[in-house]
Design a protein around this motif. Sequence first.
Motif, PDB file in Angstrom:
ATOM      1  N   ALA A   1      12.893  13.706  16.987  1.00 48.92           N
ATOM      2  CA  ALA A   1      11.964  15.295  17.018  1.00 48.92           C
ATOM      3  C   ALA A   1      11.521  16.360  18.231  1.00 48.92           C
ATOM      4  O   ALA A   1      11.681  17.019  19.232  1.00 48.92           O
ATOM      5  N   ALA A   2      10.727  14.871  18.959  1.00 50.18           N
ATOM      6  CA  ALA A   2      10.173  14.414  19.917  1.00 50.18           C
ATOM      7  C   ALA A   2      11.178  14.107  20.942  1.00 50.18           C
ATOM      8  O   ALA A   2      10.360  15.025  21.803  1.00 50.18           O
ATOM      9  N   ARG A   3      11.922  13.287  20.849  1.00 49.01           N
ATOM     10  CA  ARG A   3      12.532  13.439  22.127  1.00 49.01           C
ATOM     11  C   ARG A   3      13.052  15.140  22.886  1.00 49.01           C
ATOM     12  O   ARG A   3      13.922  15.614  23.067  1.00 49.01           O
ATOM     13  N   MET A   4      14.315  15.239  21.398  1.00 47.34           N
ATOM     14  CA  MET A   4      14.524  16.450  21.683  1.00 47.34           C
ATOM     15  C   MET A   4      13.571  18.070  22.008  1.00 47.34           C
ATOM     16  O   MET A   4      14.645  18.644  22.686  1.00 47.34           O
ATOM     17  N   ALA A   5      12.518  17.862  21.631  1.00 47.84           N
ATOM     18  CA  ALA A   5      11.432  18.752  22.259  1.00 47.84           C
ATOM     19  C   ALA A   5      11.704  18.704  23.737  1.00 47.84           C
ATOM     20  O   ALA A   5      11.550  19.642  24.783  1.00 47.84           O
ATOM     21  N   VAL A   6      11.184  17.770  24.005  1.00 48.52           N
ATOM     22  CA  VAL A   6      11.846  17.278  25.454  1.00 48.52           C
ATOM     23  C   VAL A   6      12.870  17.875  26.476  1.00 48.52           C
ATOM     24  O   VAL A   6      12.172  18.639  27.482  1.00 48.52           O
ATOM     25  N   ARG A   7      13.500  17.465  25.887  1.00 47.82           N
ATOM     26  CA  ARG A   7      15.292  17.891  26.160  1.00 47.82           C
ATOM     27  C   ARG A   7      14.979  19.512  26.078  1.00 47.82           C
ATOM     28  O   ARG A   7      15.208  20.168  27.056  1.00 47.82           O
ATOM     29  N   ALA A   8      15.068  20.365  25.344  1.00 44.65           N
ATOM     30  CA  ALA A   8      15.184  21.320  24.855  1.00 44.65           C
ATOM     31  C   ALA A   8      14.159  22.262  25.716  1.00 44.65           C
ATOM     32  O   ALA A   8      14.132  23.525  26.851  1.00 44.65           O
ATOM     33  N   THR A   9      12.930  21.805  25.759  1.00 46.49           N
ATOM     34  CA  THR A   9      11.875  23.305  26.724  1.00 46.49           C
ATOM     35  C   THR A   9      11.627  22.611  28.085  1.00 46.49           C
ATOM     36  O   THR A   9      11.622  23.607  28.280  1.00 46.49           O
ATOM     37  N   ALA A  10      12.754  21.422  28.393  1.00 44.72           N
ATOM     38  CA  ALA A  10      13.284  21.520  30.111  1.00 44.72           C
ATOM     39  C   ALA A  10      14.318  22.352  29.965  1.00 44.72           C
ATOM     40  O   ALA A  10      14.460  22.327  31.455  1.00 44.72           O
ATOM     41  N   CYS A  11      15.366  22.736  29.455  1.00 42.08           N
ATOM     42  CA  CYS A  11      15.932  23.892  29.043  1.00 42.08           C
ATOM     43  C   CYS A  11      15.969  25.431  29.239  1.00 42.08           C
ATOM     44  O   CYS A  11      16.200  26.298  30.098  1.00 42.08           O
ATOM     45  N   VAL A  12      14.583  25.451  28.908  1.00 45.31           N
ATOM     46  CA  VAL A  12      13.595  26.772  28.038  1.00 45.31           C
ATOM     47  C   VAL A  12      12.336  26.815  28.700  1.00 45.31           C
ATOM     48  O   VAL A  12      12.106  26.429  28.274  1.00 45.31           O
ATOM     49  N   ALA A  13      12.195  28.138  29.160  1.00 45.30           N
ATOM     50  CA  ALA A  13      11.038  28.415  29.832  1.00 45.30           C
ATOM     51  C   ALA A  13      11.028  29.697  30.085  1.00 45.30           C
ATOM     52  O   ALA A  13      11.764  30.530  29.693  1.00 45.30           O
ATOM     53  N   LEU A  14       9.292  30.201  30.438  1.00 50.08           N
ATOM     54  CA  LEU A  14       9.115  31.404  29.869  1.00 50.08           C
ATOM     55  C   LEU A  14       9.596  31.896  31.150  1.00 50.08           C
ATOM     56  O   LEU A  14       8.516  31.094  32.608  1.00 50.08           O
ATOM     57  N   ASP A  15       9.405  32.937  32.006  1.00 47.39           N
ATOM     58  CA  ASP A  15       9.651  33.003  33.695  1.00 47.39           C
ATOM     59  C   ASP A  15       8.685  34.545  33.427  1.00 47.39           C
ATOM     60  O   ASP A  15       9.057  36.033  32.874  1.00 47.39           O
ATOM     61  N   ARG A  16       8.017  34.568  33.982  1.00 47.04           N
ATOM     62  CA  ARG A  16       6.694  35.528  34.351  1.00 47.04           C
ATOM     63  C   ARG A  16       6.721  36.941  35.810  1.00 47.04           C
ATOM     64  O   ARG A  16       5.925  37.714  36.017  1.00 47.04           O
ATOM     65  N   SER A  17       8.227  36.866  36.603  1.00 49.40           N
ATOM     66  CA  SER A  17       7.424  36.895  38.001  1.00 49.40           C
ATOM     67  C   SER A  17       8.987  38.363  37.776  1.00 49.40           C
ATOM     68  O   SER A  17       8.363  39.084  38.652  1.00 49.40           O
ATOM     69  N   GLY A  18       8.949  38.582  36.772  1.00 51.38           N
ATOM     70  CA  GLY A  18       9.342  40.123  36.777  1.00 51.38           C
ATOM     71  C   GLY A  18       8.918  40.696  36.387  1.00 51.38           C
ATOM     72  O   GLY A  18       7.954  41.324  36.399  1.00 51.38           O
ATOM     73  N   ASP A  19       9.129  41.965  35.788  1.00 52.85           N
ATOM     74  CA  ASP A  19       8.093  43.418  35.618  1.00 52.85           C
ATOM     75  C   ASP A  19       7.963  42.969  33.983  1.00 52.85           C
ATOM     76  O   ASP A  19       6.493  43.548  34.017  1.00 52.85           O
ATOM     77  N   GLY A  20       8.717  41.637  33.576  1.00 47.28           N
ATOM     78  CA  GLY A  20       8.096  41.705  32.094  1.00 47.28           C
ATOM     79  C   GLY A  20       7.936  40.425  32.309  1.00 47.28           C
ATOM     80  O   GLY A  20       9.207  39.401  32.615  1.00 47.28           O
ATOM     81  N   PRO A  21       7.623  39.196  30.811  1.00 54.24           N
ATOM     82  CA  PRO A  21       8.048  37.852  31.314  1.00 54.24           C
ATOM     83  C   PRO A  21       9.674  37.740  30.083  1.00 54.24           C
ATOM     84  O   PRO A  21       9.670  38.464  29.125  1.00 54.24           O
ATOM     85  N   VAL A  22      10.118  36.986  30.611  1.00 54.75           N
ATOM     86  CA  VAL A  22      11.578  36.367  29.987  1.00 54.75           C
ATOM     87  C   VAL A  22      11.579  35.496  29.940  1.00 54.75           C
ATOM     88  O   VAL A  22      11.538  34.559  30.992  1.00 54.75           O
ATOM     89  N   ILE A  23      12.665  34.645  28.630  1.00 58.15           N
ATOM     90  CA  ILE A  23      12.722  33.589  28.584  1.00 58.15           C
ATOM     91  C   ILE A  23      14.319  33.491  29.217  1.00 58.15           C
ATOM     92  O   ILE A  23      15.521  34.451  29.769  1.00 58.15           O
ATOM     93  N   VAL A  24      14.185  32.369  30.766  1.00 57.02           N
ATOM     94  CA  VAL A  24      15.575  31.792  31.674  1.00 57.02           C
ATOM     95  C   VAL A  24      15.466  30.465  30.770  1.00 57.02           C
ATOM     96  O   VAL A  24      15.218  29.723  29.485  1.00 57.02           O
ATOM     97  N   VAL A  25      17.132  30.319  30.426  1.00 53.28           N
ATOM     98  CA  VAL A  25      17.349  29.027  30.364  1.00 53.28           C
ATOM     99  C   VAL A  25      18.144  28.366  31.414  1.00 53.28           C
ATOM    100  O   VAL A  25      19.220  28.610  32.369  1.00 53.28           O
ATOM    101  N   GLU A  26      18.157  27.118  31.235  1.00 51.90           N
ATOM    102  CA  GLU A  26      19.211  25.862  32.281  1.00 51.90           C
ATOM    103  C   GLU A  26      20.143  24.691  31.308  1.00 51.90           C
ATOM    104  O   GLU A  26      19.435  24.058  31.299  1.00 51.90           O
ATOM    105  N   ALA A  27      20.857  25.276  30.601  1.00 54.98           N
ATOM    106  CA  ALA A  27      21.210  24.236  29.707  1.00 54.98           C
ATOM    107  C   ALA A  27      21.352  22.977  30.569  1.00 54.98           C
ATOM    108  O   ALA A  27      21.876  22.619  32.319  1.00 54.98           O
ATOM    109  N   PRO A  28      21.669  22.023  29.399  1.00 56.54           N
ATOM    110  CA  PRO A  28      22.358  20.992  30.103  1.00 56.54           C
ATOM    111  C   PRO A  28      22.829  20.280  31.427  1.00 56.54           C
ATOM    112  O   PRO A  28      24.183  21.314  31.025  1.00 56.54           O
TER     113      PRO A  28
END
Length: 544
Positions: free
Chosen positions: A279-306
């Motif tokens: 589960a820890a290994r999967m969490a490392v991989r998944a969090t590398a793909c899903v992040a929070l972007d605060r640069s716009g008008d409001g926070p959004v989730i950005v995804v970069e799939a493997p």
Amino acid sequence: MNGSAPSPDAVGGWEDLVTTALLGTDRRPPGWLAPGRPAPVALLDAAAEATVRRRAGLRPAPAGRRPERAPEDPRPALPTAAAGRLAALLADRSGGTGGGRRGSSPDLMELLPQWLAAANGHGYAAPAQALPALLDAARGRTDLRPAALAFAGPRALWLARFNPDWRFALRSAPGGGAALPDPGDAEAIRRLWEEGLFAERVALLGALRARSPAFARELLAGTWPTERAEDRLMFLDSLRSGLSAADEPFLEKALGDRSRNVRATAAELLSALPGSALAARMAVRATACVALDRSGDGPVIVVEAPHECDSGMERDGVVATPPAGRGERSWWLGQLVEATPLGTWPGRLGGRDAREIVALPVTDGWQGELHAAWCRAAVRQRDARWSRALLGAPSAPEAGGPGAVSLAERAKLLATLDPAERAEWVAGFIATHGLSEAFQLLGVCAVPWSAPLGRAVVDALNIARDAGSYPWSFSGVMGLAERCLDPAEAARLQSLLAIPDEPEDAAPGAGGYWAEAFQRLVTTLRLRAAMAEELSPAGASGVG
């Protein structure tokens, strides 16, 4: 016997008769056929005479061994009234029509599962005379088998050995109906594990897992390298019961198994343990793909799939090849997120809780994939907080349509909630969206339905009636109501039995059909109440 039958010498042997019968007298006319006689008649006469000769020539043989007596069933006998009701339920073979007009009579066979569950709850023994019909009913309906065989008890297994049609009972029973060793006899347990039939070993492992998970795991580990792949998969599945962190070392080794299905099952079990290394290994991989972007008008989730599925991902259970119609990257992403502990995401996404995370917008069309993976994770990890967040409010517009979370996914999420909360959510859904999409959701609600849920269903049926449609458009929900409504609701339904005045735009005759459907519902509820009373020890008038 026909006097013109040929002599035995003219006819030939029994094999000659059989061959002629198989080929047909047109293709192989008997050479001994008397003139003027139809060939099929002559063949039958010759076969009858040959049969008498064969039977007369049999030599006496030693009598077969008498079967052992049927085992005793120590459970209390079924009350007389309940035994009569069981006979009536088993005698009914009409079944549901699957749609269209059903009339006002209850479907008795659909009440049998509920009757069996209640009888098993009271711990009654099945009447001996009912065993053949019980086995026949269970043979025809696999959904009945667990409850029917539990009620039928040991005498049904004894009986099943004499009829090939009932062999399913032996396959369904732990160890094929054989008694398992005493829990304290470690030597007998090991001997059965090493020498027993596959069904006996599966039953033994399941029984041990419930009592002593560590001992069951030790037995399995001892023979694991020599087991067949399909057997390893079945044995591994037994670890779902009582799964704990103590199973992790064994499951980690199973990740290197030569069978892909075994590896996938091991990975699934490990991902259900949020503290596991996988589960820890999967969490490392998944969090590398899903992040929070605060640069716009409001926070959004950005995804970069493997961009690839490497060997480490495959070892941890990620299936590299997607099903038809699925893109590789989205397929890999879903598997990573599904196997990641849900407790990972608040820290990754700005300290937000589950509701706040689910409410965040997701860029580039990834919301459906991400939310669906979170749904699977919530179901696998039995996380009620995430299930509530993903379900949303039952009155929300998207709850009535496909949305980001499908109805099938919502039904699975509901199953992680306690029965009262589940019923409350479904009642709210029906009050807002009606019954057209509610069937799957009702199927996961506890029986009998709670009073608010029962009222919501009846009110929605009444609204559908007033709209002028036919009742068989809601036959699935009506069938569920007959089995799941609290019998106490029968009195409140009395006012719906009259044929209403039909509006001009109503379907012809719909009012009469609705009155008939509600009459069947009321009659069924009263029958269920009578069944419960008959099975109650306090209400029994005698025993059979």
